[in-house]
Scaffold this motif. Structure first.
Motif, PDB file in Angstrom:
ATOM      1  N   SER A  69       1.042  -1.260   0.108  1.00 42.99           N
ATOM      2  CA  SER A  69       0.072   0.034  -0.294  1.00 42.99           C
ATOM      3  C   SER A  69       0.883   1.626   0.077  1.00 42.99           C
ATOM      4  N   ALA A  70       2.166   1.182   0.789  1.00 37.35           N
ATOM      5  CA  ALA A  70       3.157   2.666   0.118  1.00 37.35           C
ATOM      6  C   ALA A  70       3.990   1.999  -0.946  1.00 37.35           C
ATOM      7  N   VAL A  71       3.991   1.885  -1.690  1.00 36.38           N
ATOM      8  CA  VAL A  71       4.943   1.238  -2.648  1.00 36.38           C
ATOM      9  C   VAL A  71       4.074   2.762  -4.009  1.00 36.38           C
ATOM     10  N   THR A  72       5.225   3.597  -4.513  1.00 36.88           N
ATOM     11  CA  THR A  72       4.317   4.776  -4.668  1.00 36.88           C
ATOM     12  C   THR A  72       4.832   5.119  -6.043  1.00 36.88           C
ATOM     13  N   HIS A  73       5.513   4.470  -6.627  1.00 36.40           N
ATOM     14  CA  HIS A  73       5.707   4.837  -8.422  1.00 36.40           C
ATOM     15  C   HIS A  73       5.857   3.539  -8.896  1.00 36.40           C
ATOM     16  N   LEU A  74       5.410   2.832  -8.349  1.00 36.47           N
ATOM     17  CA  LEU A  74       5.353   1.545  -9.090  1.00 36.47           C
ATOM     18  C   LEU A  74       3.931   0.612  -9.566  1.00 36.47           C
ATOM     19  N   LYS A  75       3.459  -0.224 -10.595  1.00 34.89           N
ATOM     20  CA  LYS A  75       2.185  -0.129 -10.311  1.00 34.89           C
ATOM     21  C   LYS A  75       2.691  -1.996 -10.638  1.00 34.89           C
ATOM     22  N   LYS A  76       1.252  -2.752 -10.867  1.00 39.08           N
ATOM     23  CA  LYS A  76       0.740  -4.268 -11.155  1.00 39.08           C
ATOM     24  C   LYS A  76       1.224  -3.436 -12.818  1.00 39.08           C
ATOM     25  N   GLY A  77       2.399  -4.630 -13.522  1.00 35.23           N
ATOM     26  CA  GLY A  77       2.303  -4.580 -15.270  1.00 35.23           C
ATOM     27  C   GLY A  77       4.064  -3.990 -15.130  1.00 35.23           C
ATOM     28  N   ASP A  78       4.217  -2.957 -14.088  1.00 35.75           N
ATOM     29  CA  ASP A  78       5.525  -2.839 -15.056  1.00 35.75           C
ATOM     30  C   ASP A  78       6.715  -3.548 -14.596  1.00 35.75           C
ATOM     31  N   ARG A  79       7.540  -3.130 -15.538  1.00 35.42           N
ATOM     32  CA  ARG A  79       8.496  -3.918 -15.634  1.00 35.42           C
ATOM     33  C   ARG A  79       9.741  -3.181 -14.990  1.00 35.42           C
ATOM     34  N   VAL A  80      10.831  -4.478 -14.589  1.00 30.88           N
ATOM     35  CA  VAL A  80      12.159  -3.508 -13.388  1.00 30.88           C
ATOM     36  C   VAL A  80      12.629  -4.442 -13.498  1.00 30.88           C
ATOM     37  N   VAL A  81      13.890  -3.549 -13.036  1.00 27.62           N
ATOM     38  CA  VAL A  81      15.348  -4.081 -13.084  1.00 27.62           C
ATOM     39  C   VAL A  81      15.797  -3.886 -11.421  1.00 27.62           C
ATOM     40  N   VAL A  82      16.537  -5.384 -10.758  1.00 27.60           N
ATOM     41  CA  VAL A  82      16.654  -5.231  -9.268  1.00 27.60           C
ATOM     42  C   VAL A  82      18.049  -5.199  -9.039  1.00 27.60           C
ATOM     43  N   PRO A  83      18.593  -3.722  -8.006  1.00 23.02           N
ATOM     44  CA  PRO A  83      19.812  -3.532  -7.769  1.00 23.02           C
ATOM     45  C   PRO A  83      19.950  -5.041  -6.598  1.00 23.02           C
ATOM     46  N   PHE A  84      21.126  -5.215  -6.967  1.00 20.47           N
ATOM     47  CA  PHE A  84      21.319  -7.015  -6.120  1.00 20.47           C
ATOM     48  C   PHE A  84      21.410  -6.084  -4.264  1.00 20.47           C
ATOM     49  N   PRO A  85      21.838  -5.061  -3.735  1.00 20.00           N
ATOM     50  CA  PRO A  85      21.894  -4.619  -2.228  1.00 20.00           C
ATOM     51  C   PRO A  85      20.561  -4.718  -2.571  1.00 20.00           C
ATOM     52  N   ILE A  86      20.020  -4.491  -1.136  1.00 13.72           N
ATOM     53  CA  ILE A  86      18.597  -4.067  -0.032  1.00 13.72           C
ATOM     54  C   ILE A  86      18.728  -3.229   0.192  1.00 13.72           C
ATOM     55  N   ALA A  87      18.468  -1.838   0.181  1.00 20.78           N
ATOM     56  CA  ALA A  87      18.686  -0.507   0.740  1.00 20.78           C
ATOM     57  C   ALA A  87      17.269  -0.228   1.008  1.00 20.78           C
ATOM     58  N   CYS A  88      17.526   0.855   2.054  1.00 22.64           N
ATOM     59  CA  CYS A  88      15.929   1.494   2.732  1.00 22.64           C
ATOM     60  C   CYS A  88      16.266   2.549   1.824  1.00 22.64           C
ATOM     61  N   GLY A  89      16.764   3.395   1.529  1.00 16.92           N
ATOM     62  CA  GLY A  89      17.124   4.389   0.469  1.00 16.92           C
ATOM     63  C   GLY A  89      17.297   6.122   1.427  1.00 16.92           C
TER      64      GLY A  89
END
Length: 208
Positions: A69-89
């Motif tokens: 519910s807090a994801v703001t810039h992605l939606k179902k169907g978006d195609r994304v690449v994911v960096p290997f580090p998991i980071a909070c930002g």
């Protein structure tokens, strides 16, 4: 779902495991379209890194299947690449462009000293409990935490094969060349600390 699961040294199995679920409001669930095997996976496979059974893989990309519910810039169907580090930002290191040292993604094993079995940096996908215990992307689906920060939308005109290596292999190699101030055509000598033997590597990357 089906996934490549490490069970111990020398033991990777093609298992049926539970589908990932949204655990936090800024998670996404990704349907994996492409994934890769990294040389670092051999550290786990060889037994150099202790592990409990988990899904391998920190190089992957795919289609957003579900969002918290807090994801703001992605939606179902978006195609994304994911960096290997998991980071909070949001922590000190993320704010200074060093997401691999994220202070929040690996709280149980985080620390400044970088010991063999203690005080690691930020979390990594599919890379043992020492790096957060997050299942990786060598699977049909994967949970991606902190999805407002890590995943990047992929332009439609690029294929998976053109983008996948941005997860780890290309930026790791590029950063090594950049930090080493290597120029095209130069010959680079690297030292194996354990044997003090030198090996010759040719720099073939063009600095962009």
């Amino acid at each position: 779902m089906k996934a490549a699961v490490i069970h111990g040294p020398g033991s990777v199995k093609y298992d049926t495991v539970e589908d990932p679920k949204i655990n936090a409001q800024d998670d996404i669930i990704l349907k994996v379209t492409s994934t890769a095997i990294c040389g670092s996976d051999l550290h786990i496979y060889s037994g150099a890194m202790p592990t409990s059974p988990m899904v391998l893989g920190h190089e992957f990309m795919g289609i957003v299947e579900e969002t918290g519910s807090a994801v703001t810039h992605l939606k179902k169907g978006d195609r994304v690449v994911v960096p290997f580090p998991i980071a909070c930002g949001n922590c000190f290191f993320c704010n200074h462009d060093v997401p691999g040292n994220c202070e929040h993604s690996n709280p149980e094993h985080y620390g400044p000293e970088g010991g063999v079995l203690t005080e690691k940096g930020g979390a990594l996908f599919g890379y043992t409990d020492l790096y957060g215990g997050y299942d990786g992307g060598q699977a049909q689906y994967v949970r991606v935490p902190y999805a407002n920060y890590g995943p990047r939308i992929v332009p439609e005109n690029l294929t998976d094969e053109q983008v996948l290596f941005l997860t780890d292999i290309f930026p790791t190699g590029y950063t090594g060349v950049d930090w080493g101030e290597v120029k095209g055509g130069e010959t680079v000598w690297t030292c194996n600390k354990k044997s003090d033997k030198f090996s010759k590597t040719y720099a073939t990357l063009s600095i962009l």
